[in-house]
Design a protein around this motif. Structure first.
Motif, PDB file in Angstrom:
ATOM      1  N   VAL A 173       0.843  -1.200   0.000  1.00 53.95           N
ATOM      2  CA  VAL A 173       0.000   0.000   0.000  1.00 53.95           C
ATOM      3  C   VAL A 173       0.876   1.245   0.000  1.00 53.95           C
ATOM      4  CG1 VAL A 173      -1.667   1.337   1.323  1.00 53.95           C
ATOM      5  CG2 VAL A 173      -1.916  -1.141   1.176  1.00 53.95           C
ATOM      6  N   GLY A 174       0.571   2.189  -0.909  1.00 53.96           N
ATOM      7  CA  GLY A 174       1.357   3.414  -0.962  1.00 53.96           C
ATOM      8  C   GLY A 174       0.546   4.604  -1.417  1.00 53.96           C
ATOM      9  N   GLN A 175       1.168   5.768  -1.365  1.00 59.19           N
ATOM     10  CA  GLN A 175       0.481   6.996  -1.731  1.00 59.19           C
ATOM     11  C   GLN A 175       0.458   7.200  -3.248  1.00 59.19           C
ATOM     12  OE1 GLN A 175      -1.227   8.990   0.193  1.00 59.19           O
ATOM     13  NE2 GLN A 175      -1.730  10.499  -1.375  1.00 59.19           N
ATOM     14  N   HIS A 176       1.583   6.928  -3.902  1.00 58.27           N
ATOM     15  CA  HIS A 176       1.663   7.151  -5.344  1.00 58.27           C
ATOM     16  C   HIS A 176       2.483   6.049  -5.989  1.00 58.27           C
ATOM     17  CE1 HIS A 176       5.230   8.867  -3.654  1.00 58.27           C
ATOM     18  NE2 HIS A 176       4.615   9.964  -3.251  1.00 58.27           N
ATOM     19  N   TYR A 202      -1.394 -11.688  -4.429  1.00 60.62           N
ATOM     20  CA  TYR A 202      -0.513 -10.527  -4.545  1.00 60.62           C
ATOM     21  C   TYR A 202      -1.300  -9.365  -5.146  1.00 60.62           C
ATOM     22  CZ  TYR A 202       3.547 -13.398  -3.487  1.00 60.62           C
ATOM     23  OH  TYR A 202       4.440 -14.222  -2.851  1.00 60.62           O
ATOM     24  N   SER A 203      -1.253  -8.229  -4.468  1.00 58.56           N
ATOM     25  CA  SER A 203      -1.952  -7.066  -4.987  1.00 58.56           C
ATOM     26  C   SER A 203      -1.343  -5.807  -4.382  1.00 58.56           C
ATOM     27  CB  SER A 203      -3.447  -7.141  -4.673  1.00 58.56           C
ATOM     28  OG  SER A 203      -4.164  -6.164  -5.394  1.00 58.56           O
ATOM     29  N   TYR A 204      -1.832  -4.660  -4.826  1.00 58.53           N
ATOM     30  CA  TYR A 204      -1.324  -3.390  -4.333  1.00 58.53           C
ATOM     31  C   TYR A 204      -2.443  -2.359  -4.377  1.00 58.53           C
ATOM     32  CZ  TYR A 204      -1.282  -1.821  -9.182  1.00 58.53           C
ATOM     33  OH  TYR A 204      -1.674  -1.475 -10.450  1.00 58.53           O
ATOM     34  N   TRP A 205      -2.269  -1.296  -3.616  1.00 57.99           N
ATOM     35  CA  TRP A 205      -3.180  -0.150  -3.678  1.00 57.99           C
ATOM     36  C   TRP A 205      -2.343   1.109  -3.540  1.00 57.99           C
ATOM     37  CZ3 TRP A 205      -4.469   4.019  -0.518  1.00 57.99           C
ATOM     38  CH2 TRP A 205      -5.623   4.728  -0.888  1.00 57.99           C
ATOM     39  N   GLN A 206      -2.617   2.090  -4.379  1.00 61.23           N
ATOM     40  CA  GLN A 206      -1.972   3.392  -4.229  1.00 61.23           C
ATOM     41  C   GLN A 206      -3.038   4.475  -4.305  1.00 61.23           C
ATOM     42  OE1 GLN A 206       0.737   2.688  -7.557  1.00 61.23           O
ATOM     43  NE2 GLN A 206      -0.127   4.455  -8.630  1.00 61.23           N
ATOM     44  N   ALA A 207      -2.863   5.483  -3.466  1.00 59.99           N
ATOM     45  CA  ALA A 207      -3.886   6.513  -3.328  1.00 59.99           C
ATOM     46  C   ALA A 207      -4.015   7.378  -4.567  1.00 59.99           C
ATOM     47  CB  ALA A 207      -3.579   7.387  -2.109  1.00 59.99           C
ATOM     48  N   GLU A 208      -2.888   7.630  -5.246  1.00 63.64           N
ATOM     49  CA  GLU A 208      -2.903   8.501  -6.414  1.00 63.64           C
ATOM     50  C   GLU A 208      -2.155   7.828  -7.560  1.00 63.64           C
ATOM     51  OE1 GLU A 208      -2.626  12.967  -5.075  1.00 63.64           O
ATOM     52  OE2 GLU A 208      -1.099  11.813  -4.010  1.00 63.64           O
ATOM     53  N   ASP A 209      -2.696   7.911  -8.750  1.00 65.49           N
ATOM     54  CA  ASP A 209      -2.045   7.344  -9.923  1.00 65.49           C
ATOM     55  C   ASP A 209      -1.097   8.376 -10.527  1.00 65.49           C
ATOM     56  OD1 ASP A 209      -1.366   5.611 -11.924  1.00 65.49           O
ATOM     57  OD2 ASP A 209      -3.113   6.070 -13.174  1.00 65.49           O
ATOM     58  N   ILE A 210      -0.047   8.694  -9.778  1.00 67.84           N
ATOM     59  CA  ILE A 210       0.892   9.736 -10.177  1.00 67.84           C
ATOM     60  C   ILE A 210       2.312   9.308  -9.804  1.00 67.84           C
ATOM     61  CG2 ILE A 210      -0.761  11.638  -9.938  1.00 67.84           C
ATOM     62  CD1 ILE A 210       0.497  12.234  -7.205  1.00 67.84           C
ATOM     63  N   TYR A 211       3.279  10.048 -10.298  1.00 70.57           N
ATOM     64  CA  TYR A 211       4.671   9.819  -9.928  1.00 70.57           C
ATOM     65  C   TYR A 211       5.040  10.708  -8.736  1.00 70.57           C
ATOM     66  CZ  TYR A 211       5.301   7.019 -14.094  1.00 70.57           C
ATOM     67  OH  TYR A 211       5.195   6.022 -15.026  1.00 70.57           O
ATOM     68  N   PHE A 212       6.206  10.455  -8.180  1.00 70.70           N
ATOM     69  CA  PHE A 212       6.616  11.121  -6.948  1.00 70.70           C
ATOM     70  C   PHE A 212       6.571  12.644  -7.031  1.00 70.70           C
ATOM     71  CE2 PHE A 212       8.979   7.064  -7.221  1.00 70.70           C
ATOM     72  CZ  PHE A 212       8.431   6.427  -6.130  1.00 70.70           C
ATOM     73  N   ASP A 213       7.041  13.205  -8.132  1.00 76.19           N
ATOM     74  CA  ASP A 213       7.151  14.660  -8.210  1.00 76.19           C
ATOM     75  C   ASP A 213       5.824  15.355  -8.484  1.00 76.19           C
ATOM     76  OD1 ASP A 213       6.958  13.708 -10.756  1.00 76.19           O
ATOM     77  OD2 ASP A 213       8.730  14.748 -11.539  1.00 76.19           O
ATOM     78  N   GLY A 219      -3.612  15.401  -1.761  1.00 75.92           N
ATOM     79  CA  GLY A 219      -3.682  13.976  -2.084  1.00 75.92           C
ATOM     80  C   GLY A 219      -3.477  13.106  -0.862  1.00 75.92           C
ATOM     81  N   TYR A 220      -2.544  13.499   0.009  1.00 79.62           N
ATOM     82  CA  TYR A 220      -2.321  12.746   1.247  1.00 79.62           C
ATOM     83  C   TYR A 220      -3.547  12.829   2.151  1.00 79.62           C
ATOM     84  CZ  TYR A 220       2.665  11.961   0.381  1.00 79.62           C
ATOM     85  OH  TYR A 220       3.859  11.536  -0.129  1.00 79.62           O
ATOM     86  N   LEU A 221      -4.137  14.007   2.237  1.00 80.79           N
ATOM     87  CA  LEU A 221      -5.290  14.203   3.109  1.00 80.79           C
ATOM     88  C   LEU A 221      -6.482  13.361   2.648  1.00 80.79           C
ATOM     89  CD1 LEU A 221      -6.252  15.845   5.575  1.00 80.79           C
ATOM     90  CD2 LEU A 221      -7.066  17.588   3.973  1.00 80.79           C
ATOM     91  N   GLU A 222      -6.600  13.180   1.347  1.00 79.34           N
ATOM     92  CA  GLU A 222      -7.741  12.444   0.795  1.00 79.34           C
ATOM     93  C   GLU A 222      -7.517  10.937   0.718  1.00 79.34           C
ATOM     94  OE1 GLU A 222      -8.258  14.326  -2.959  1.00 79.34           O
ATOM     95  OE2 GLU A 222      -9.409  16.015  -2.141  1.00 79.34           O
ATOM     96  N   SER A 223      -6.326  10.480   1.047  1.00 78.81           N
ATOM     97  CA  SER A 223      -6.007   9.069   0.819  1.00 78.81           C
ATOM     98  C   SER A 223      -6.816   8.117   1.688  1.00 78.81           C
ATOM     99  CB  SER A 223      -4.510   8.822   1.024  1.00 78.81           C
ATOM    100  OG  SER A 223      -4.132   9.020   2.372  1.00 78.81           O
TER     101      SER A 223
END
Length: 236
Positions: A173-176, A202-213, A219-223
């Protein structure tokens, strides 16, 4: 590997129900005071899944005193990881006799045995971890490094693979950006490690479909709200 989050979640629970004993290893962390009001998202998933099953033991890895890997696999005098001399001589901590790790011997208060003991009694293990700096977090990495002696028993020592019948899975699980390549990499690593790797776990979830920069504070607040919504979890 990836489908709608809730659909994947339900399928995973159904798959886990067929096992006799499942071990969940949660590897994300928060400051102790924060944990009084909230859990990491990966830990929430583990707890919700476990609540719908009757065959799961959960161990929260950050709660245990686990020393770092000593790197005995690459010493100047050769690979000494997982050799018979490294067997933990304690019938309570190592009833199978499989646990062979120098760090467990050198550090009497090391608690890796609490994981290995449960692992060898299980027919499925799932890891739950967060994404940090493009990798699975340090608690997951420290754990998997400390379990290197399992793989080293049969590659290259030529002994039996003691986890060949234990199916494995991972939820990351990650933010982006980062979740998908980490999950794919760990699938391959677990397969090499000796587990009976189960792709459906095996699976994953990320809060935003974006790259680090491209990250934003919003986005963090809405995750968390998005996380609860996509997995249909009701926050207690």
């Amino acid at each position: 590997m990836k489908e709608a989050n809730y659909t994947s979640f339900v399928r995973m629970i159904d798959e886990l129900s067929r096992f006799e004993k499942v071990l969940f290893l949660t590897c994300s962390n928060r400051y102790s005071q924060i944990l009084k009001t909230q859990d990491p998202k990966s830990t929430i998933l583990a707890k919700v899944m476990a609540s719908k099953l009757d065959n799961v033991t959960i161990i929260n890895v950050p709660d245990l005193n686990i020393y770092p890997c000593e790197g005995n696999v690459s010493r100047e005098d050769g690979n000494r990881c997982g050799v018979r001399e490294a067997t933990l001589k304690d019938d309570e901590k190592n009833p199978t006799g499989y646990h062979r790790c120098w760090a467990s011997i050198h550090n009497p208060d090391d608690e890796l045995w609490k994981i290995s003991k449960e692992l060898f009694e299980s027919d499925c293990v799932m890891f739950f971890a967060s994404v940090r700096w493009g990798q699975a977090n340090m608690y997951y990495q420290k754990l998997i490094e400390r379990l290197n002696w399992i793989n080293n028993r049969f590659v290259p020592l030529g002994e039996d693979n003691v986890i060949k019948n234990i199916e494995s899975g991972l939820m990351i699980v990650g933010q982006h950006y980062g979740g998908e390549p980490i999950a794919e990499n760990q699938m391959a690593m677990h397969d090499y490690f000796g587990f009976k790797m189960n792709p459906s776990l095996y699976s994953y979830w990320q809060a935003e479909d974006i790259y680090f920069d491209d990250e934003t504070l919003r986005g963090y607040l809405e995750s968390y709200p998005r996380f609860y919504r996509e997995f249909r979890i009701i926050k207690k």
